[in-house]
Design an enzyme around this catalytic site. Structure first.
Site, short mmCIF file in Angstrom:
data_model
loop_
_atom_site.label_atom_id
_atom_site.label_comp_id
_atom_site.label_asym_id
_atom_site.label_seq_id
_atom_site.Cartn_x
_atom_site.Cartn_y
_atom_site.Cartn_z
CB SER A 90 -9.06 0.92 -0.47
OG SER A 90 -8.42 1.07 -1.70
CG ASP A 93 -2.28 0.59 0.94
OD1 ASP A 93 -2.32 1.81 0.66
OD2 ASP A 93 -3.29 -0.12 0.98
CG HIS A 141 -5.12 3.92 0.77
ND1 HIS A 141 -4.72 2.64 0.44
CD2 HIS A 141 -6.35 4.07 0.25
CE1 HIS A 141 -5.68 2.05 -0.26
NE2 HIS A 141 -6.69 2.90 -0.40
#
Length: 1013
Positions: A596, A174, A250
């Site tokens: 996600s 990620d 994220h």
């Protein structure tokens, strides 16, 4: 040019037309060359996880079931050194410095990436031990109460049974990770990890002074920055961390969702929110930073996958994706990672709610693809207007007392776009903003920068989702209908005002104001009882989110995607306190949305399953999730039932008692491994494996028809009449069981299962057939859905069925011999109406004889004199074929064919290893076509060849005759077409065609190949 090799099953062959985005110049130290790009080169030999031996002096390194790669093993080290030496030899043979190499892939992929010019890449492409060279692709991120919502906390459930991910290693590829986050703190109770010690790449204060050094622990056991290509081509912006540290949030969010610690107290804006937990709270975490500010390259991401397998991860979360297309380096690396026993979850994409919007790598069957849906807990904000009306939306921001309320449309900036100035003064006011054009948080930034103190954001419809973004001012996100009512109130009121309430309102709980939330309160016991956010139950949960990408699968339509759905809206988890510019700084938590966010839920569940069943394959784990899912899921309109292209097999159900019928003991599983997936790619004609490998798989009886992949769902994308699908199940029940088939047929179809009862002992397998027949109600070109469920005592093993009707089904080609002869074939109809079969040809091959020179640099250039140009004036042609079989030239010659259309565009090529070339063009445009035969490798200074060509006319007539054929079509009927021919000259090769014409015109051709040589 792609070189095809036949001598090993593990040979990769991809024919991809990939593009790399224009190279942006960052503020770091990227390469300065304007004409270089990143390329991925895959070589012939097998990667470590699948090498079975055969090279003198190098012992096998193939991973057996349940094992992991042992990097320190002498055999692994030797083979790794051998592969890396090949990589350097490949570069040196092309005259390229080995310094151009960015990554070596040896574990889950054999190859390397390098920064090359187009000419250097083409030189490497022509090397005999190179299977393909592709330009790098770009990938992007796919952007609390979950354990309770999923039922993991119930008595007798996963956690109560001891399955918390203990000892399991979760790899998260990620944007990096915030290592000091409490979700990754080591409280001293974690055992030493089963792998390591590993790099812990933090502390590059020279680039960013906020990048503090950090020592990994028994929770966060390793962290890598895998951005070598990205840094070389784009660099590092000043706000980025040039390390494994997360500057986006994220990666921290996905990692904490999958495997963050339990009992973490989350707060936002200094206010308490909730106590959160990852799905597998006792799992170890390794972070692989493969994304920068502008996304990431597949070369870096494939390196991260390769490294993760080498590190011995059990599970990978990959909340990353791009557009749909043929397999790239990351998908192929995942194929071998699955073969090594790694469970992989990926996001379906955020391009919904249109059809066929699932993107790569989620299109691939060896990866578990996750859609996003809502959960019951809803973080609520209440807007109260001056007229007493109240409206509810979504919010995780602080509260705001009475303020003047204005409509952004009245101030020349209805969308609250930061790039558009407000035409009047909004300072001190709450601003009503319309959603669209720019990001939701950007709108609150626009209000903040203009001096506004609050925002009401309203949707353009009432079927979109409501988001809890981290906003710059107190904000509530509402549907379109209440938004229009608020808009009307502003227009009709002389002094419109509103207040925003987002915190609990009960005795002993203070209600904070945004500007003084840390110091003032109400209630005698305020210091003991802090207010949490307002929460309510979302009445429509679970519903699919509007953004979740949908099927049908645009790359492999017989494989239903997504596979499953999981929570992906208002997911409270970790964040980076130093985010990218434009995001609110200083927050360690955020409640965000996206596929996600749903993918790491599945990755966390995979970690629980890996702890419970370390012997299971990746396919078995996927099957357990899919076949135990529940289907009571609504579509994003909050009314309609979601279908398999929205939710896959349904919503994950990892909760409840982990006994019979749970994901821990699903009863039956659909298993598949490398051979099955390889055969699938052969049936798709993707060229991933060589023709020899595909023939070997066929000799083993492994089906290559995509609909026959042993998958937990059943898809038939083109059904004309009847189709039989084969599946095999293996019992993982605790004892002998008899499973009986229960079918819900798709509307318009009949479905039978043979046998419809299976009696199996634990570990036994059985094969069954599912026959699907159009009963006259299955419309052509439209999908219909049903299901098959195997039922036994306390077991219910569910598989969705998706079927799309087709006009007809007939073979693409038949063959025969003799000057006179006959042949027959069947055609099956998927409609009722007119039908006519037409005969075209036969036509004898035109044989072009010539001699081509050896090309010294082996690079095809139509103007360099080492390719012969042959022109063909085509008019009224149904089918144009070019062939150059091995016997058409000298042994050991390797000639290639390139075809240009009348516009001068290269439209087809055949570049097989050796000379075995074939190009087919249906309905070629009228005009002059040019075919080049290239002397890639001749025998001596040149080679002589014969090139065969056929132009089968569109007009009917000739020496091919239709002896009998149906004159009309009846849906479901199978009819026989008989053809015969005369005058097919001995010693010549002839080609003709049977055309199939229905109400809609020409539907297709069946070629008739008569080889009398």
């Amino acid at each position: 040019m792609q070189r095809k090799v036949f001598n090993t099953l593990m040979v990769f062959l991809l024919t991809l037309a990939l593009t790399t985005p224009a190279l942006a110049q960052g503020s770091g130290q990227p390469l300065a060359q304007k004409e270089v790009k990143s390329y991925i080169v895959v070589l012939e030999e097998q990667p470590i996880v699948s090498y079975e031996g055969g090279i003198s002096g190098l012992a096998p390194t193939k991973i057996q079931g349940g094992e992991k790669v042992e990097p320190a093993d002498a055999s692994v080290r030797a083979y790794d050194n051998f592969l890396e030496a090949q990589h350097e030899e490949s570069l040196e043979a092309a005259g390229v410095s080995v310094d151009a190499k960015i990554h070596d892939y040896t574990v889950a992929l054999n190859g390397y990436s390098a920064i090359l010019t187009e000419e250097q890449a083409e030189t490497i492409r022509l090397q005999k031990n190179v299977h393909f060279v592709m330009e790098d692709q770009r990938r992007y991120p796919q952007t609390d109460s979950s354990p309770e919502f999923l039922g993991l906390t119930v008595r007798g459930g996963a956690y109560d049974s001891g399955y918390t991910g203990e000892g399991v290693v979760v790899g998260v590829i990620d944007t990096g990770i915030w290592p000091e986050h409490p979700s990754f703190a080591d409280d001293g109770t974690y055992a030493a990890p089963p792998t390591g010690p590993l790099p812990c790449e933090f502390g590059n204060t020279a680039h960013n002074p906020n990048d503090a050094p950090f020592t990994c622990n028994n929770k966060l056991i390793g962290a890598y920055q895998m951005l070598d290509t990205y840094r070389a081509l784009i660099g590092a912006d000043p706000d980025e961390f040039d390390s494994a540290r997360d500057d986006d949030g994220h990666g921290t969010h996905t990692a904490s969702t999958a495997a963050g610690n339990a009992g973490v107290e989350a707060s936002m804006y200094g206010l308490p929110v909730a106590t959160i937990s990852g799905i597998a709270p006792r799992a170890h975490v390794i972070a692989y930073k493969g994304l920068g500010n502008l996304g990431g390259f597949t070369s870096d991401l494939a390196a991260a996958i390769d490294q993760a397998v080498a590190d011995g991860v059990d599970v990978i979360n990959y909340s990353i994706g791009g557009g749909a297309g043929l397999p790239s380096a990351d998908e192929i690396a995942f194929l071998f990672a699955a073969d090594a026993g790694v469970f992989v979850a990926t996001s379906a994409g955020n391009s919904g709610s249109g059809a066929a919007t699932v993107g790569n790598p989620g299109t691939m069957p060896w990866i578990t693809t996750v859609g996003a849906s809502t959960q019951k807990r809803f973080y609520e904000g209440v807007i109260t207007l001056g007229n007493g009306k109240k409206y509810t939306g979504a919010s995780l921001t602080p509260e705001l007392g009475w303020r003047r309320l204005v409509d952004a449309a009245d101030f020349g900036n209805e969308l609250c776009d930061p790039a558009v100035p407000f035409t009047g003064d909004v300072s001190g006011k709450i601003v009503l903003c319309l959603r669209g054009a720019v990001g939701r948080a950007e709108k609150s930034l626009s209000v903040f920068e203009a001096g506004g103190v609050g925002m009401i954001l309203y949707n353009t419809n009432d079927v979109d989702n409501l988001f809890t973004d981290t906003h710059w001012v107190p904000s509530v996100h509402i549907d379109n209908t209440p938004g229009l009512k608020i808009k009307a109130y502003i227009a009709s009121s002389r002094f419109p005002k509103a207040k925003i309430e987002t915190r609990e309102d009960h005795f002993g709980c203070d209600r904070f104001q945004f500007h003084n939330y840390g110091i003032s309160g109400r209630g005698a016991d305020w210091f003991e009882r802090e207010c949490g956010p307002r929460t309510s139950k979302w009445p429509h949960a679970p519903t699919m989110t509007i953004f979740s990408s949908r099927g049908p699968n645009p790359v492999a339509p017989d494989i239903i995607k997504p596979d499953i759905t999981a929570p992906g809206l208002q997911i409270l988890a970790g964040n980076s306190p130093f985010p990218d510019p434009g995001a609110v700084p200083g927050e360690l938590f955020q409640g965000i949305a996206g596929t996600s966010m749903s993918s790491p839920h599945v990755a966390g569940v995979f970690a629980l399953l890996k702890q419970a069943h370390p012997e299971w394959s990746a396919a078995m784990a996927k099957s357990a999730l899919m076949t135990t899912a529940y289907q009571k899921v609504l579509d994003n309109d909050r009314v309609s039932q979601a279908d398999p292209f929205d939710m896959g097999s349904g919503h994950i159900r990892p909760g409840g008692r982990w006994t019979k019928g749970s994901i821990n003991e699903p009863g039956l599983v659909y298993d598949a491994g490398l051979f099955e997936y390889a055969a699938f790619t052969c049936g798709m004609n993707w060229g991933v494996f060589s023709p020899g490998s595909c023939a070997f798989l066929e000799s083993l009886g492994i089906p290559s028809e995509p609909y026959n992949l042993n998958y937990p769902s059943i898809g038939v994308s083109s059904l004309a009449g009847t189709q039989t699908v084969v599946r095999t199940v293996t019992s993982v029940a605790s004892g002998p069981e008899t499973f009986k088939a229960k079918v819900v047929a798709p509307p318009g179809y009949d479905v039978t299962v043979t046998p419809n009862s299976l009696t199996l002992n634990p570990g036994e397998s059985a094969t069954f057939e599912v026959t699907i027949t159009n009963n006259g109600g299955g419309p052509v070109g439209e999908w219909r859905f049903g299901s098959l469920t195997w039922k036994a005592h306390r077991y219910s093993v569910y598989s969705p069925i998706a079927v799309q009707g087709a006009l007809f089904d007939a073979p693409g080609e038949i063959s025969g011999t003799g000057e006179s002869g006959s042949a027959s074939f069947d055609v099956q109809f998927g409609y009722t109406g007119a039908y006519a079969a037409g005969a075209h040809g036969l036509v004898p091959a035109t044989v072009t004889n010539a001699t081509v020179l050896q090309d010294p640099d082996q690079e095809f250039d139509p103007n360099d004199g080492f390719s012969n140009a042959h022109t063909f004036n085509l008019s009224g042609v149904a089918f144009f074929r070019l062939a150059m079989p091995p016997e058409a030239t000298e042994a050991d010659a390797d000639l290639d064919v390139y075809v240009f259309d009348p516009n001068g565009d290269l439209v087809a090529s055949s570049t097989a290893g050796g000379t075995d070339e074939l190009v087919d063009i249906l309905l070629p445009a009228d005009g002059t076509w040019t075919v080049y035969v290239h002397g890639w490798q001749t025998v001596g200074p040149d080679s002589t060849y014969d090139m065969y060509s056929w132009a089968v006319p569109l007009a009917s007539g000739g020496n091919l005759v239709i002896d009998s054929a149906p004159t009309s079509a009846t849906i479901g009927n199978v009819e026989t077409i008989n053809v015969s021919w005369t005058g097919a000259t001995a010693g010549e090769w002839h080609l003709g065609a049977v055309s199939h014409t229905g109400d809609a015109g020409l539907m297709g051709l069946t070629l008739v190949n008569v080889d009398n040589r």
